[in-house]
Design an enzyme around this catalytic site. Structure first.
Site, PDB file in Angstrom:
ATOM      1  N   CYS A  13       0.791  -1.113   0.054  1.00  0.00           N
ATOM      2  CA  CYS A  13       0.090   0.009  -0.087  1.00  0.00           C
ATOM      3  C   CYS A  13       0.902   1.191   0.029  1.00  0.00           C
ATOM      4  O   CYS A  13       1.012   2.057   0.974  1.00  0.00           O
ATOM      5  CB  CYS A  13      -1.010   0.063   1.151  1.00  0.00           C
ATOM      6  SG  CYS A  13      -2.124   1.312   1.186  1.00  0.00           S
TER       7      CYS A  13
ATOM      8  N   CYS B 270      -4.778   2.293  -4.926  1.00  0.00           N
ATOM      9  CA  CYS B 270      -4.542   2.978  -3.680  1.00  0.00           C
ATOM     10  C   CYS B 270      -5.631   4.026  -3.259  1.00  0.00           C
ATOM     11  O   CYS B 270      -5.540   5.071  -4.050  1.00  0.00           O
ATOM     12  CB  CYS B 270      -3.139   3.908  -3.939  1.00  0.00           C
ATOM     13  SG  CYS B 270      -2.590   4.797  -2.512  1.00  0.00           S
TER      14      CYS B 270
HETATM   15  C1  LIG Z   1      -1.340   0.067   6.965  1.00  0.00           C
HETATM   16  C2  LIG Z   1      -1.946  -0.836   5.648  1.00  0.00           C
HETATM   17  C3  LIG Z   1      -2.694  -0.221   5.102  1.00  0.00           C
HETATM   18  C4  LIG Z   1      -3.215  -0.925   3.596  1.00  0.00           C
HETATM   19  N1  LIG Z   1      -4.028  -0.381   2.719  1.00  0.00           N
HETATM   20  C5  LIG Z   1      -4.379  -1.068   1.907  1.00  0.00           C
HETATM   21  C6  LIG Z   1      -5.629  -0.287   0.855  1.00  0.00           C
HETATM   22  O1  LIG Z   1      -6.394   0.560   1.133  1.00  0.00           O
HETATM   23  N2  LIG Z   1      -6.001  -1.160  -0.169  1.00  0.00           N
HETATM   24  C7  LIG Z   1      -5.354  -2.333  -0.451  1.00  0.00           C
HETATM   25  O2  LIG Z   1      -5.528  -3.256  -1.385  1.00  0.00           O
HETATM   26  N3  LIG Z   1      -4.272  -2.831   0.283  1.00  0.00           N
HETATM   27  C8  LIG Z   1      -3.883  -2.314   1.306  1.00  0.00           C
HETATM   28  N4  LIG Z   1      -3.075  -2.746   2.199  1.00  0.00           N
HETATM   29  C9  LIG Z   1      -2.155  -4.056   1.604  1.00  0.00           C
HETATM   30  C10 LIG Z   1      -2.905  -5.294   2.016  1.00  0.00           C
HETATM   31  O3  LIG Z   1      -3.013  -5.595   3.267  1.00  0.00           O
HETATM   32  C11 LIG Z   1      -1.958  -6.180   1.417  1.00  0.00           C
HETATM   33  O4  LIG Z   1      -1.490  -5.887   0.139  1.00  0.00           O
HETATM   34  C12 LIG Z   1      -2.424  -7.757   1.526  1.00  0.00           C
HETATM   35  O5  LIG Z   1      -2.490  -8.273   2.945  1.00  0.00           O
HETATM   36  C13 LIG Z   1      -1.534  -8.738   0.683  1.00  0.00           C
HETATM   37  O6  LIG Z   1      -1.850 -10.058   0.878  1.00  0.00           O
HETATM   38  P1  LIG Z   1      -0.753 -11.203   1.332  1.00  0.00           P
HETATM   39  O7  LIG Z   1      -1.457 -12.483   1.320  1.00  0.00           O
HETATM   40  O8  LIG Z   1       0.193 -11.313   0.271  1.00  0.00           O
HETATM   41  O9  LIG Z   1      -0.191 -10.853   2.666  1.00  0.00           O
HETATM   42  P2  LIG Z   1      -0.813 -11.075   3.910  1.00  0.00           P
HETATM   43  O10 LIG Z   1      -2.327 -10.643   4.051  1.00  0.00           O
HETATM   44  O11 LIG Z   1       0.114 -10.211   4.913  1.00  0.00           O
HETATM   45  O12 LIG Z   1      -0.540 -12.493   4.493  1.00  0.00           O
HETATM   46  C14 LIG Z   1       0.483 -12.948   4.364  1.00  0.00           C
HETATM   47  C15 LIG Z   1       0.342 -14.276   5.531  1.00  0.00           C
HETATM   48  O13 LIG Z   1       1.291 -15.270   5.295  1.00  0.00           O
HETATM   49  C16 LIG Z   1       2.022 -15.825   6.540  1.00  0.00           C
HETATM   50  N5  LIG Z   1       3.303 -16.100   6.370  1.00  0.00           N
HETATM   51  C17 LIG Z   1       4.174 -15.453   6.261  1.00  0.00           C
HETATM   52  N6  LIG Z   1       5.424 -16.328   6.446  1.00  0.00           N
HETATM   53  C18 LIG Z   1       4.852 -17.688   6.369  1.00  0.00           C
HETATM   54  C19 LIG Z   1       5.546 -18.858   6.466  1.00  0.00           C
HETATM   55  N7  LIG Z   1       6.890 -18.827   6.267  1.00  0.00           N
HETATM   56  N8  LIG Z   1       4.955 -19.930   6.611  1.00  0.00           N
HETATM   57  C20 LIG Z   1       3.318 -19.774   6.575  1.00  0.00           C
HETATM   58  N9  LIG Z   1       2.793 -18.466   6.695  1.00  0.00           N
HETATM   59  C21 LIG Z   1       3.419 -17.568   6.462  1.00  0.00           C
HETATM   60  C22 LIG Z   1       1.506 -14.475   7.445  1.00  0.00           C
HETATM   61  O14 LIG Z   1       1.360 -15.008   8.758  1.00  0.00           O
HETATM   62  C23 LIG Z   1       0.454 -13.932   6.821  1.00  0.00           C
HETATM   63  O15 LIG Z   1      -0.771 -14.246   7.513  1.00  0.00           O
HETATM   64  C24 LIG Z   1      -2.654  -2.088   3.390  1.00  0.00           C
HETATM   65  C25 LIG Z   1      -1.703  -2.670   4.300  1.00  0.00           C
HETATM   66  C26 LIG Z   1      -1.465  -2.090   5.592  1.00  0.00           C
HETATM   67  C27 LIG Z   1      -0.465  -2.932   6.598  1.00  0.00           C
END
Ligand SMILES: Cc1cc2nc3c(=O)[nH]c(=O)nc-3n(C[C@H](O)[C@H](O)[C@H](O)COP(=O)(O)OP(=O)(O)OC[C@H]3O[C@@H](n4cnc5c(N)ncnc54)[C@H](O)[C@@H]3O)c2cc1C
Length: 493
Positions: free
Chosen positions: A231, A437
């Site tokens: 983000c 965004c």
């Molecule tokens: C403050 C903030 C504001 C945001 N605002 C926005 C917004 O307005 N709009 C938008 O679209 N996005 C926004 N985002 C971004 C969005 O939350 C992320 O892009 C999204 O969560 C990505 O998904 P992901 O599954 O890649 O990662 P995550 O949702 O972070 O999940 C990753 C998971 O993998 C697990 N993991 C890590 N390593 C391992 C391992 N070795 N083995 C097993 N599990 C593991 C973690 O525990 C976690 O649960 C924001 C994020 C934040 C922090």
């Protein structure tokens, strides 16, 4: 002008009952503003009809936004597959809500739900972390459950924060010495300390500004690191919302005390947004509207002294050198200096990096600027060297797309392509780089910046996408969260 941040009555009722909100109710709320059409990015039809009845073993690593979306879609598309989700987290965090927590509009419990709610029947959930990937032998090693073999692997680990890369900084300092960081969360424990601490930071800052004066203003610094971040707009969301909170536009109201504060926004580069249209609005309209923000270009936070409240930035700049007669121009010489800045309040956005298990494996890019991030094709999301490996979400080493909105677009592409590979075909569905965004420029207004590999990609081109609007604020505050829980996490959009 003071903006209303009150929800409409119908949206408010739905919001306050959200604990018991059904999918039908969620769809009803969306109907309030034609929300189904407004969902970020045109609904993607990829994977609608793709399926395989092969009895293959699929392992998905990570149970955040991307991992859960992939699990839901693959469960439907591959009904006979043995699907294992390796995810340590009992609680699922709606991370985008951390900014509304900071703004005083959500609480921590608003953005938490049991992960079990989202894991489809027939999926084996191993509550563990992967410590090593062994793609040459098609297996992962877990911390407590030994090795798990797969035919196909989906990597969805997200990214990791690296506060310690800033000398003197650690996650423990968030909430102390005037330091905050909205990003801070613990996806395993399911807590969002950054949201809680930054809401307090807003209140503390307001109290300090009330006691200050224009002649002796409080000093506030907001930072953005020089690494890829999820983000990319969140550093500025905090900058504008905290300043607007001082103007009395937050939920606490109060007099406008913003002239008693001086803000510095410190970042790499000389723009506020990578695309000129969105950048123009931020530089020419939003920043000047506040009157107390100075953009400190090419200032990257390298060190912090919490006791003295001094932050040290690496400032890079160019000076004119010798005149080159042949080229008929001056040589430009790059210079670097370390600059100390005092602060009363600082919002630190941590440098971010790929999670160690991926970075230390053969799955990460082995060299170059994306070193350590998952080496997938930027269109098909298939690993470039291991054909049975795909990725989704923030861990991808591709040029764009570290947002939940991007992960939503990755979901159908990865599913369609993985099904093709299972069926012995070439992957042909293509991710277009969609990233969104919702940039909160003040309480009650969002500039909905949507873009892809080709440039701006507004879902509603009929509305000037560079204009901050109340409707996007209402959509983000009241509708996106239920849509996330009830539709996206079920792989339905
Ligand atoms: C403050 C903030 C504001 C945001 N605002 C926005 C917004 O307005 N709009 C938008 O679209 N996005 C926004 N985002 C971004 C969005 O939350 C992320 O892009 C999204 O969560 C990505 O998904 P992901 O599954 O890649 O990662 P995550 O949702 O972070 O999940 C990753 C998971 O993998 C697990 N993991 C890590 N390593 C391992 C391992 N070795 N083995 C097993 N599990 C593991 C973690 O525990 C976690 O649960 C924001 C994020 C934040 C922090």
């Amino acid at each position: 002008m003071k903006k209303s941040i009150e929800p409409s009555k119908a949206a408010y009722e739905a919001l306050t009952q959200e604990g018991g909100l059904s999918r039908r109710d969620a769809l009803k709320i969306m109907g309030l503003t034609g929300g189904s059409a407004m969902m970020l990015g045109a609904p993607t039809s990829a994977n609608a009809g793709s399926s395989s009845d092969k009895a293959v073993k699929i392992v998905i690593v990570g149970g955040g936004a991307g991992g859960i979306m992939a699990t839901a879609r693959l469960r439907r598309a591959a009904p006979n597959a043995e699907i294992t989700l390796v995810a340590p987290n009992e609680t699922h965090l709606y991370q985008p809500g951390q900014v509304f927590m900071a703004a005083g509009l959500y609480t921590e419990s608003d953005i938490q739900k049991p992960n079990a709610d989202f894991i489809p029947d027939g999926v084996k959930w191993v509550k563990d972390e992967v410590t090593a990937f062994d793609p040459d032998n098609n297996k992962v090693t877990t911390a407590k459950n030994g090795d798990i073999a797969y035919d196909y692997l989906v990597v969805a680990t997200g990214l990791a924060y690296d506060y310690e890369r800033i000398e003197g900084m650690s996650a423990d300092l968030v909430g102390k010495h005037g330091i905050s960081s909205v990003y801070l969360n613990n996806p395993v424990a399911g807590t969002a300390k950054g949201g809680v601490a930054t809401a307090q930071w807003f209140r503390d800052m307001r109290k300090a500004a009330e006691a200050a004066s224009p002649e002796n203003p409080i000093k506030v610094i907001c930072t953005q690191p020089d690494t890829p971040i999820k983000c990319g707009g969140a550093p500025q969301k905090i900058l504008y919302l905290s300043d607007d909170y001082l103007r009395g536009n937050g939920p606490a109201g109060g007099a406008d005390v913003s002239k008693n504060a001086q803000f510095s926004f410190c970042k790499k580069g000389k723009t506020l947004f990578g695309l000129p249209g969105y950048n123009k609005t931020l530089v020419e309209e939003v920043t000047p509207m506040y009157g107390n923000i100075t953009d400190k270009w090419d200032h990257v936070l390298r060190k912090i002294d919490p006791e003295r409240k001094v932050a040290t930035f690496e400032h890079t700049y160019e000076v004119k050198g010798e005149y080159d007669e042949d080229l008929q121009e001056y040589d430009m010489i790059k210079k670097t200096e370390m600059v100390e800045m005092e602060y009363d309040f600082i919002h630190v956005v941590p440098p971010m990096k790929p999670v160690d298990a991926v970075a230390n494996s053969k799955l990460g890019w082995q060299k170059g600027s994306a070193k350590g991030w998952l080496e997938v094709d930027m269109y098909t999301l298939q690993h470039r060297r291991y054909e049975n490996v795909f990725g989704i979400g923030d861990i991808l080493g591709i040029p764009k797309g570290k947002t939940g909105g991007s992960a939503r677009h990755h979901g159908p592409i990865l599913t369609e392509n993985l099904i093709s590979v299972i069926e012995g075909k070439k992957p042909t569905a293509k991710f277009d780089g969609y990233t969104v965004c919702p940039l909160k420029t003040q309480y009650g207004e969002i500039m909905l910046a949507e873009f892809n590999y080709d440039g701006m990609a507004p879902s509603f081109p009929v509305l000037d996408p560079t204009k901050p609007r109340w409707i996007w604020w209402a959509f983000d505050l009241y509708m996106l969260k239920p849509m996330y829980w009830y539709l996206m996490m079920r792989g339905l959009m």
